[in-house]
Design an enzyme around this catalytic site. Structure first.
Site, short mmCIF file in Angstrom:
data_model
loop_
_atom_site.label_atom_id
_atom_site.label_comp_id
_atom_site.label_asym_id
_atom_site.label_seq_id
_atom_site.Cartn_x
_atom_site.Cartn_y
_atom_site.Cartn_z
CB SER A 107 8.71 -2.29 6.76
OG SER A 107 8.56 -3.58 6.92
CE1 TYR A 152 7.46 -3.70 1.35
CE2 TYR A 152 8.09 -4.85 3.37
CZ TYR A 152 7.24 -4.06 2.79
OH TYR A 152 6.68 -3.20 3.57
#
Length: 257
Positions: A137, A150
């Site tokens: 990501s 995350y």
């Protein structure tokens, strides 16, 4: 890599980016598509099977937090297909309220899947080599205070994949490891963001606060990375564009004289 006639395993193939990527892979006339996911989308699977009758498309149930289920899915797929050419690790969770689960799904499960895939693909162990795509990501290349857990997991994905993407390792296994870092993409991961953050900001932040790309556009560039990407490369997929990143070397060991 020319995807024509290749066997593909896609973890998370019924997800937001995953289903769009699988659709585009099928358009490349791949030989087989094994979808590993927690929940079966019967309607989508049936539609693909009807549209692409010459491709072997099937589903294997996988809870990515359970190593035994990952092993069983790969074993079943290997018995059916014989070998894998491409593996995409695309199962993810973005919710910092669940610290352990965020690490288990985004990082530990991906690591287990990568190692198990490698057992089947490693040329030094009678495999045929291939490509493993690990989806990180933008939060895996740039820390974000809004999703610190995350971000930590995705930084782990980036570091792990780059580590396995060393030239020396590739020479031995014939398996290329490539990192893909999507930017904000209009998928369920972005839904209800305010209730998923590490700390709640004073101003509302949601998928309408920043520009986002469609899952289809992100998936299109993901498939291009599979076709064009080199071992050890890191790719940013942002707002419809794809860019190979030049990752800086922050440290080197000092050799003894």
């Amino acid at each position: 890599m020319d995807l024509t006639g290749k066997n593909v395993v896609y973890l998370g193939g019924f997800g937001g980016i995953g289903q769009k990527a699988c659709a585009q892979l099928l358009e490349r006339r791949i030989k087989a598509l094994a979808i590993f996911d927690l929940t079966l989308s019967e309607q989508l699977l049936a539609a693909w099977q009807a549209q692409y009758p010459n491709t072997d498309i099937f589903y294997q149930k996988v809870d990515i937090t359970q190593k035994s289920e990952i092993e069983a899915a790969y074993k079943a797929a290997a018995e059916r297909l014989g070998h894998f050419d491409v593996v995409v690790n695309g199962i993810g969770l973005m919710n910092d309220n669940f610290v352990e689960l965020t690490i288990q799904i985004n990082l530990l499960g991906l690591i287990q899947s990568s190692f198990i895939a490698l057992e089947h693909m490693d040329k030094s162990k009678s495999g045929r080599g291939g490509v493993v795509i690990n989806i990180s990501s933008v939060a895996g290349i740039q820390p974000t205070p809004l999703m610190s857990v995350y971000s930590a997991a995705k930084h782990g994905v980036t570091a792990f994949t780059r580590g396995l993407g060393s030239a020396q390792f590739y020479e031995q296994t014939g398996v290329a490891f490539i990192t893909v870092c999507p930017g904000f993409t209009d998928t369920p991961l972005l839904f209800d963001m305010m209730n998923k953050m590490t700390f709640k900001p004073r101003t509302t932040i949601d998928k309408h606060t920043h520009k986002v790309q469609s899952p289809a556009i992100c998936a299109s560039n993901l498939v291009k990375v599979i076709e064009q990407g080199k071992n050890g490369s890191v790719w940013l997929l942002e707002l419809g564009e794809m860019k190979e990143l030049d990752m800086p070397v922050m440290w080197r060991p000092t050799l003894q004289s």
